[in-house]
Design an enzyme around this catalytic site. Structure first.
Site, short mmCIF file in Angstrom:
data_model
loop_
_atom_site.label_atom_id
_atom_site.label_comp_id
_atom_site.label_asym_id
_atom_site.label_seq_id
_atom_site.Cartn_x
_atom_site.Cartn_y
_atom_site.Cartn_z
N GLY A 1 0.51 -1.09 -0.33
CA GLY A 1 0.26 -0.30 0.15
C GLY A 1 0.42 1.58 0.11
CE1 TYR B 1 -8.84 1.13 9.40
CE2 TYR B 1 -9.05 2.00 11.54
CZ TYR B 1 -8.45 2.03 10.45
OH TYR B 1 -7.00 2.12 10.49
#
Length: 422
Positions: free
Chosen positions: A125, A285
Protein backbone atom coordinates in the site's frame (compact mmCIF):
# COMPACT_ATOMS: atom_id res chain seq x y z
CA UNK A 1 11.86 14.53 24.67
CA UNK A 2 13.95 15.90 21.83
CA UNK A 3 13.71 16.66 18.17
CA UNK A 4 16.42 17.64 15.74
CA UNK A 5 15.64 21.33 15.99
CA UNK A 6 16.51 21.44 19.68
CA UNK A 7 19.64 20.83 21.72
CA UNK A 8 20.20 17.07 22.01
CA UNK A 9 21.62 15.09 24.89
CA UNK A 10 23.76 13.32 22.28
CA UNK A 11 25.50 16.57 21.39
CA UNK A 12 28.90 16.82 23.04
CA UNK A 13 29.65 19.76 25.35
CA UNK A 14 32.18 22.31 24.05
CA UNK A 15 35.74 21.03 24.16
CA UNK A 16 34.87 17.33 23.97
CA UNK A 17 35.71 14.94 21.13
CA UNK A 18 34.41 11.48 20.30
CA UNK A 19 37.02 8.88 19.30
CA UNK A 20 37.13 5.16 18.64
CA UNK A 21 39.21 2.10 19.38
CA UNK A 22 40.03 -0.65 16.88
CA UNK A 23 37.69 -3.15 18.56
CA UNK A 24 34.59 -0.98 18.24
CA UNK A 25 34.45 0.99 21.49
CA UNK A 26 33.94 4.74 21.79
CA UNK A 27 35.73 7.02 24.22
CA UNK A 28 35.54 10.76 24.87
CA UNK A 29 38.39 13.25 25.17
CA UNK A 30 38.27 16.68 26.80
CA UNK A 31 40.68 18.82 24.78
CA UNK A 32 40.97 21.37 27.60
CA UNK A 33 42.22 19.12 30.40
CA UNK A 34 43.11 16.03 28.26
CA UNK A 35 40.75 13.93 30.36
CA UNK A 36 39.43 10.75 28.71
CA UNK A 37 36.46 8.62 29.68
CA UNK A 38 34.35 5.75 28.30
CA UNK A 39 30.94 7.36 29.02
CA UNK A 40 29.27 10.24 27.21
CA UNK A 41 29.82 13.45 29.23
CA UNK A 42 26.12 14.38 29.01
CA UNK A 43 24.16 11.11 28.96
CA UNK A 44 26.56 9.08 31.11
CA UNK A 45 26.08 6.16 28.71
CA UNK A 46 28.73 4.01 27.05
CA UNK A 47 28.65 3.91 23.24
CA UNK A 48 29.77 1.28 20.75
CA UNK A 49 30.34 1.22 16.98
CA UNK A 50 30.42 -1.56 14.35
CA UNK A 51 33.65 -3.55 14.22
CA UNK A 52 33.72 -3.31 10.40
CA UNK A 53 34.08 -0.12 8.37
CA UNK A 54 30.97 1.10 6.50
CA UNK A 55 30.56 -0.08 2.90
CA UNK A 56 32.90 1.77 0.53
CA UNK A 57 35.47 2.80 3.16
CA UNK A 58 39.03 1.57 3.66
CA UNK A 59 41.78 2.31 6.18
CA UNK A 60 45.39 3.29 5.58
CA UNK A 61 48.09 5.40 7.27
CA UNK A 62 49.58 8.75 6.30
CA UNK A 63 53.28 9.61 6.08
CA UNK A 64 53.49 10.13 9.83
CA UNK A 65 51.87 6.77 10.58
CA UNK A 66 48.52 8.26 11.61
CA UNK A 67 45.38 6.26 10.69
CA UNK A 68 43.59 7.66 7.64
CA UNK A 69 40.18 6.63 6.28
CA UNK A 70 39.42 6.74 2.55
CA UNK A 71 36.05 6.78 0.80
CA UNK A 72 36.62 4.59 -2.27
CA UNK A 73 33.78 6.16 -4.27
CA UNK A 74 34.62 9.84 -3.77
CA UNK A 75 38.31 9.62 -2.88
CA UNK A 76 37.73 11.79 0.18
CA UNK A 77 40.10 11.22 3.09
CA UNK A 78 39.55 11.85 6.79
CA UNK A 79 41.17 11.16 10.14
CA UNK A 80 37.71 10.73 11.71
CA UNK A 81 36.61 7.11 11.98
CA UNK A 82 33.48 6.81 9.73
CA UNK A 83 32.11 4.18 12.11
CA UNK A 84 31.42 6.98 14.59
CA UNK A 85 28.48 8.03 12.40
CA UNK A 86 26.84 4.75 13.41
CA UNK A 87 27.65 4.83 17.12
CA UNK A 88 24.89 3.86 19.51
CA UNK A 89 24.38 3.55 23.22
CA UNK A 90 25.36 0.23 24.76
CA UNK A 91 22.28 -1.33 26.33
CA UNK A 92 22.05 -3.20 29.61
CA UNK A 93 18.66 -4.50 28.44
CA UNK A 94 17.30 -4.75 24.89
CA UNK A 95 14.34 -2.48 25.72
CA UNK A 96 16.52 0.30 27.12
CA UNK A 97 15.86 3.19 24.77
CA UNK A 98 14.86 6.76 25.46
CA UNK A 99 12.49 9.05 23.61
CA UNK A 100 14.27 11.14 21.00
CA UNK A 101 11.31 12.34 18.92
CA UNK A 102 7.72 13.49 19.35
CA UNK A 103 4.52 13.86 17.34
CA UNK A 104 5.85 16.81 15.33
CA UNK A 105 8.86 14.87 14.03
CA UNK A 106 9.03 14.06 10.31
CA UNK A 107 10.41 10.96 8.63
CA UNK A 108 13.17 13.17 7.20
CA UNK A 109 14.29 14.09 10.73
CA UNK A 110 14.20 10.48 11.94
CA UNK A 111 16.51 9.45 9.08
CA UNK A 112 18.98 12.31 9.55
CA UNK A 113 22.46 10.81 9.10
CA UNK A 114 21.16 7.27 8.47
CA UNK A 115 22.62 5.21 5.61
CA UNK A 116 20.34 2.46 4.28
CA UNK A 117 22.53 1.42 1.35
CA UNK A 118 22.27 -2.32 0.78
CA UNK A 119 18.99 -2.57 2.72
CA UNK A 120 15.91 -4.11 1.09
CA UNK A 121 12.31 -3.26 2.02
CA UNK A 122 8.94 -4.65 0.94
CA UNK A 123 6.05 -2.24 1.54
CA UNK A 124 2.34 -2.83 0.95
CA UNK A 125 0.00 0.00 0.00
CA UNK A 126 2.72 2.51 -0.87
CA UNK A 127 1.53 4.18 -4.06
CA UNK A 128 0.00 7.07 -2.09
CA UNK A 129 -0.37 8.56 1.38
CA UNK A 130 1.69 7.42 4.35
CA UNK A 131 3.05 4.39 2.48
CA UNK A 132 4.32 6.61 -0.32
CA UNK A 133 6.06 8.97 2.13
CA UNK A 134 7.57 5.98 3.91
CA UNK A 135 8.92 4.53 0.66
CA UNK A 136 10.25 7.90 -0.50
CA UNK A 137 12.02 8.56 2.79
CA UNK A 138 13.68 5.13 2.87
CA UNK A 139 14.65 5.30 -0.82
CA UNK A 140 16.19 8.74 -0.37
CA UNK A 141 18.63 7.16 2.10
CA UNK A 142 19.70 4.31 -0.18
CA UNK A 143 17.14 1.59 0.58
CA UNK A 144 15.90 -0.58 -2.30
CA UNK A 145 12.10 -0.79 -2.25
CA UNK A 146 9.66 -3.37 -3.59
CA UNK A 147 6.21 -1.77 -3.92
CA UNK A 148 3.55 -4.45 -3.34
CA UNK A 149 0.30 -2.89 -4.55
CA UNK A 150 -2.93 -3.76 -6.35
CA UNK A 151 -2.87 -0.81 -8.78
CA UNK A 152 0.39 -1.16 -10.72
CA UNK A 153 -0.34 1.87 -12.92
CA UNK A 154 -0.56 4.12 -9.85
CA UNK A 155 2.50 2.38 -8.43
CA UNK A 156 4.57 3.18 -11.52
CA UNK A 157 3.49 6.81 -11.25
CA UNK A 158 4.57 6.81 -7.57
CA UNK A 159 7.97 5.36 -8.49
CA UNK A 160 8.48 8.00 -11.20
CA UNK A 161 7.54 10.76 -8.74
CA UNK A 162 10.01 9.46 -6.14
CA UNK A 163 12.79 9.31 -8.74
CA UNK A 164 12.07 12.95 -9.70
CA UNK A 165 11.95 14.13 -6.09
CA UNK A 166 15.02 12.28 -4.84
CA UNK A 167 17.18 11.79 -7.96
CA UNK A 168 17.76 8.16 -6.99
CA UNK A 169 18.04 5.39 -9.56
CA UNK A 170 14.79 3.76 -10.65
CA UNK A 171 16.71 0.47 -10.51
CA UNK A 172 16.28 0.55 -6.74
CA UNK A 173 12.48 0.77 -6.99
CA UNK A 174 10.48 -2.23 -8.20
CA UNK A 175 6.81 -3.14 -8.17
CA UNK A 176 4.80 -6.35 -7.85
CA UNK A 177 1.07 -7.02 -7.95
CA UNK A 178 -0.60 -7.75 -4.62
CA UNK A 179 -4.36 -7.82 -4.14
CA UNK A 180 -4.99 -8.18 -0.41
CA UNK A 181 -8.64 -9.05 -1.02
CA UNK A 182 -7.47 -12.38 -2.46
CA UNK A 183 -5.49 -14.96 -0.49
CA UNK A 184 -4.47 -16.55 -3.80
CA UNK A 185 -2.94 -13.23 -4.87
CA UNK A 186 -1.14 -12.97 -1.52
CA UNK A 187 0.38 -16.41 -1.98
CA UNK A 188 1.33 -15.74 -5.62
CA UNK A 189 2.99 -12.44 -4.67
CA UNK A 190 4.94 -13.95 -1.76
CA UNK A 191 6.21 -16.85 -3.89
CA UNK A 192 7.27 -14.43 -6.63
CA UNK A 193 9.21 -12.33 -4.13
CA UNK A 194 10.99 -15.44 -2.84
CA UNK A 195 11.91 -16.74 -6.29
CA UNK A 196 12.48 -13.60 -8.37
CA UNK A 197 12.96 -10.39 -6.44
CA UNK A 198 15.16 -10.98 -3.41
CA UNK A 199 17.03 -13.48 -1.27
CA UNK A 200 16.33 -11.53 1.91
CA UNK A 201 14.16 -8.76 3.34
CA UNK A 202 15.51 -6.25 5.87
CA UNK A 203 12.18 -4.43 6.36
CA UNK A 204 8.68 -5.77 5.75
CA UNK A 205 6.24 -2.89 6.22
CA UNK A 206 2.59 -3.95 6.20
CA UNK A 207 1.04 -0.57 5.57
CA UNK A 208 -1.96 -1.12 3.27
CA UNK A 209 -5.43 -0.70 4.69
CA UNK A 210 -9.04 0.23 4.00
CA UNK A 211 -11.39 2.29 6.16
CA UNK A 212 -15.10 3.07 6.29
CA UNK A 213 -16.16 0.52 3.68
CA UNK A 214 -19.75 -0.73 3.49
CA UNK A 215 -20.12 -4.49 3.92
CA UNK A 216 -18.62 -6.28 0.95
CA UNK A 217 -17.38 -9.85 0.62
CA UNK A 218 -14.12 -10.79 -1.07
CA UNK A 219 -13.60 -13.79 -3.33
CA UNK A 220 -12.67 -15.65 -0.14
CA UNK A 221 -16.14 -14.85 1.24
CA UNK A 222 -14.80 -12.61 3.98
CA UNK A 223 -15.55 -9.04 5.02
CA UNK A 224 -13.17 -6.91 2.90
CA UNK A 225 -12.05 -4.69 5.79
CA UNK A 226 -11.11 -7.72 7.88
CA UNK A 227 -9.27 -9.49 5.08
CA UNK A 228 -7.37 -6.54 3.62
CA UNK A 229 -6.34 -5.04 6.95
CA UNK A 230 -5.62 -8.22 8.87
CA UNK A 231 -5.86 -11.74 7.47
CA UNK A 232 -4.00 -11.18 4.19
CA UNK A 233 -1.21 -9.27 5.92
CA UNK A 234 -0.82 -12.05 8.48
CA UNK A 235 -0.66 -14.67 5.70
CA UNK A 236 1.77 -12.52 3.68
CA UNK A 237 4.15 -12.14 6.64
CA UNK A 238 4.17 -15.87 7.38
CA UNK A 239 4.78 -16.75 3.71
CA UNK A 240 7.75 -14.37 3.60
CA UNK A 241 9.30 -15.70 6.81
CA UNK A 242 12.05 -17.62 4.91
CA UNK A 243 13.38 -14.29 3.59
CA UNK A 244 13.57 -12.74 7.04
CA UNK A 245 16.90 -13.06 8.85
CA UNK A 246 18.55 -11.92 12.04
CA UNK A 247 18.10 -8.15 12.23
CA UNK A 248 15.08 -8.05 9.90
CA UNK A 249 12.16 -5.92 11.05
CA UNK A 250 8.46 -6.51 10.40
CA UNK A 251 6.08 -3.61 10.99
CA UNK A 252 2.28 -3.84 11.18
CA UNK A 253 0.73 -0.40 10.69
CA UNK A 254 -2.19 -0.49 13.11
CA UNK A 255 -4.18 2.37 14.67
CA UNK A 256 -5.36 3.83 17.96
CA UNK A 257 -8.77 2.74 16.67
CA UNK A 258 -7.89 -0.71 18.00
CA UNK A 259 -9.16 0.62 21.35
CA UNK A 260 -12.71 0.72 19.91
CA UNK A 261 -12.70 -3.00 19.05
CA UNK A 262 -15.56 -5.24 20.13
CA UNK A 263 -15.10 -9.03 20.21
CA UNK A 264 -18.72 -9.88 21.00
CA UNK A 265 -19.55 -13.39 19.72
CA UNK A 266 -16.34 -13.78 17.65
CA UNK A 267 -15.04 -16.64 19.79
CA UNK A 268 -18.44 -18.29 20.01
CA UNK A 269 -18.78 -18.28 16.23
CA UNK A 270 -15.04 -18.91 15.64
CA UNK A 271 -15.17 -16.16 13.03
CA UNK A 272 -13.24 -12.91 13.34
CA UNK A 273 -14.74 -11.30 10.23
CA UNK A 274 -17.57 -8.86 10.90
CA UNK A 275 -21.01 -10.38 10.19
CA UNK A 276 -23.21 -8.81 7.52
CA UNK A 277 -26.32 -8.73 9.72
CA UNK A 278 -24.61 -6.57 12.37
CA UNK A 279 -22.02 -4.77 10.26
CA UNK A 280 -20.46 -1.54 11.48
CA UNK A 281 -17.70 -0.01 9.38
CA UNK A 282 -16.05 1.61 12.40
CA UNK A 283 -16.15 -1.56 14.52
CA UNK A 284 -14.87 -3.65 11.62
CA UNK A 285 -11.96 -1.24 11.22
CA UNK A 286 -11.20 -1.13 14.96
CA UNK A 287 -11.27 -4.92 15.19
CA UNK A 288 -8.93 -5.30 12.22
CA UNK A 289 -6.44 -2.92 13.83
CA UNK A 290 -6.63 -4.86 17.11
CA UNK A 291 -5.85 -8.03 15.15
CA UNK A 292 -2.80 -6.27 13.64
CA UNK A 293 -1.34 -5.65 17.09
CA UNK A 294 -2.15 -9.17 18.26
CA UNK A 295 -0.58 -10.73 15.15
CA UNK A 296 2.57 -8.65 15.63
CA UNK A 297 2.82 -9.82 19.25
CA UNK A 298 2.28 -13.47 18.36
CA UNK A 299 4.80 -13.44 15.51
CA UNK A 300 7.28 -11.57 17.70
CA UNK A 301 7.21 -14.51 20.11
CA UNK A 302 7.52 -17.02 17.27
CA UNK A 303 10.46 -15.27 15.59
CA UNK A 304 12.30 -13.81 18.57
CA UNK A 305 14.86 -16.63 18.72
CA UNK A 306 15.69 -15.99 15.06
CA UNK A 307 16.48 -12.34 15.79
CA UNK A 308 13.52 -11.08 13.73
CA UNK A 309 11.78 -8.07 15.30
CA UNK A 310 8.01 -7.66 14.87
CA UNK A 311 6.29 -4.49 16.09
CA UNK A 312 3.11 -2.52 15.44
CA UNK A 313 2.33 1.19 15.45
CA UNK A 314 -0.16 4.03 15.10
CA UNK A 315 0.83 6.58 12.43
CA UNK A 316 -1.50 9.42 13.43
CA UNK A 317 -5.14 10.43 13.92
CA UNK A 318 -7.26 11.23 10.85
CA UNK A 319 -4.26 11.88 8.61
CA UNK A 320 -5.32 12.96 5.12
CA UNK A 321 -4.72 9.87 2.97
CA UNK A 322 -6.73 7.73 0.56
CA UNK A 323 -8.29 5.86 3.51
CA UNK A 324 -11.30 8.19 3.72
CA UNK A 325 -12.23 7.99 0.02
CA UNK A 326 -14.96 5.35 0.56
CA UNK A 327 -17.66 7.84 1.65
CA UNK A 328 -18.14 11.56 1.02
CA UNK A 329 -18.93 12.24 4.71
CA UNK A 330 -15.52 10.86 5.74
CA UNK A 331 -13.89 13.05 3.10
CA UNK A 332 -15.60 16.16 4.51
CA UNK A 333 -14.68 15.25 8.08
CA UNK A 334 -11.03 14.59 7.22
CA UNK A 335 -10.90 17.88 5.29
CA UNK A 336 -12.22 19.83 8.29
CA UNK A 337 -9.70 18.39 10.74
CA UNK A 338 -6.76 18.43 8.31
CA UNK A 339 -5.18 21.65 9.73
CA UNK A 340 -5.01 20.00 13.16
CA UNK A 341 -3.57 16.63 12.18
CA UNK A 342 -0.16 15.35 11.15
CA UNK A 343 1.30 15.89 7.71
CA UNK A 344 2.09 12.76 5.69
CA UNK A 345 5.80 13.19 6.49
CA UNK A 346 4.97 13.36 10.20
CA UNK A 347 2.63 10.37 9.91
CA UNK A 348 5.38 8.32 8.21
CA UNK A 349 7.88 9.17 10.96
CA UNK A 350 6.84 6.42 13.38
CA UNK A 351 6.94 3.77 10.66
CA UNK A 352 10.39 4.90 9.55
CA UNK A 353 11.56 5.08 13.17
CA UNK A 354 10.44 1.54 14.01
CA UNK A 355 11.94 0.25 10.74
CA UNK A 356 15.37 1.89 11.07
CA UNK A 357 16.23 3.30 14.52
CA UNK A 358 19.49 1.85 15.81
CA UNK A 359 18.30 1.88 19.42
CA UNK A 360 15.47 -0.49 18.50
CA UNK A 361 17.82 -3.29 17.50
CA UNK A 362 16.39 -6.45 19.07
CA UNK A 363 13.26 -4.66 20.31
CA UNK A 364 10.20 -6.75 19.46
CA UNK A 365 6.54 -7.19 20.38
CA UNK A 366 5.86 -3.51 21.18
CA UNK A 367 3.31 -0.97 19.98
CA UNK A 368 4.54 2.52 19.05
CA UNK A 369 2.92 5.95 18.74
CA UNK A 370 4.72 9.27 18.06
CA UNK A 371 8.05 7.44 17.68
CA UNK A 372 7.94 5.87 21.13
CA UNK A 373 6.55 2.88 22.96
CA UNK A 374 2.87 3.15 23.86
CA UNK A 375 0.75 0.78 25.96
CA UNK A 376 -1.88 -1.06 23.93
CA UNK A 377 -5.49 -1.67 24.94
CA UNK A 378 -6.42 -4.25 27.56
CA UNK A 379 -7.70 -6.60 24.84
CA UNK A 380 -4.39 -6.38 22.96
CA UNK A 381 -2.46 -7.30 26.12
CA UNK A 382 -4.60 -10.33 26.99
CA UNK A 383 -2.58 -13.46 26.15
CA UNK A 384 -5.59 -15.79 26.04
CA UNK A 385 -7.39 -13.51 23.60
CA UNK A 386 -4.24 -13.18 21.51
CA UNK A 387 -3.81 -16.94 21.21
CA UNK A 388 -7.47 -17.37 20.31
CA UNK A 389 -7.39 -14.64 17.64
CA UNK A 390 -4.20 -16.08 16.16
CA UNK A 391 -5.62 -19.61 16.17
CA UNK A 392 -8.90 -18.64 14.50
CA UNK A 393 -7.02 -16.59 11.90
CA UNK A 394 -4.88 -19.61 11.05
CA UNK A 395 -7.94 -21.82 10.69
CA UNK A 396 -9.59 -19.26 8.40
CA UNK A 397 -6.51 -19.30 6.16
CA UNK A 398 -6.29 -23.09 6.31
CA UNK A 399 -9.92 -23.49 5.22
CA UNK A 400 -9.24 -21.46 2.09
CA UNK A 401 -5.61 -22.18 1.24
CA UNK A 402 -4.70 -25.45 2.95
CA UNK A 403 -1.71 -26.16 5.21
CA UNK A 404 1.10 -25.48 2.72
CA UNK A 405 3.77 -23.12 4.14
CA UNK A 406 1.87 -22.66 7.45
CA UNK A 407 1.70 -26.27 8.61
CA UNK A 408 3.95 -25.67 11.62
CA UNK A 409 1.68 -22.89 12.90
CA UNK A 410 -1.44 -25.00 12.32
CA UNK A 411 0.00 -27.90 14.30
CA UNK A 412 1.13 -25.69 17.15
CA UNK A 413 -1.94 -23.50 17.61
CA UNK A 414 -4.92 -25.24 16.05
CA UNK A 415 -4.21 -28.82 17.23
CA UNK A 416 -3.81 -27.63 20.82
CA UNK A 417 -7.12 -25.80 20.65
CA UNK A 418 -8.88 -28.89 19.34
CA UNK A 419 -7.55 -30.91 22.28
CA UNK A 420 -8.72 -28.24 24.68
CA UNK A 421 -12.17 -28.17 23.08
CA UNK A 422 -12.51 -31.91 23.64
Amino acid sequence: MHNLDSDSEDELPPGWEEKSTEDGNVYFVNSCNKKTQWTHPRTGCKKVIPKELPFGWSKTVDESGKTLYVNQETGNKTYVDPRLAFSKEEKKHVNDFRQRFDGSTTAFQVLHGVDLSGKYAVITGCNAGIGYETAKSLARHGCSILFANRNLEATQKAIEDIVKETNISEENLKSIHLDLSSLKSVKKCALAIKTVFSDHIDMLILNAGVFGLPYEETEDQLDRTFQVNHLSHMYFAMLLEPLLRKGSRVIFVSSESHRTASLKNVFVKQNLAHPKEAYSAMTAYGNSKLYNIITAKMLSEEWKQKGIAVNSLHPGNMVSTNLQKSWWLYQVLFFIVRPFTKSLQQAAATTVYVATAAELEGVTGLYFNNCFYCEESTLARDRDISHEVFSISLKMIQERMGNEYIEGYIQKYCTVNKKNDK
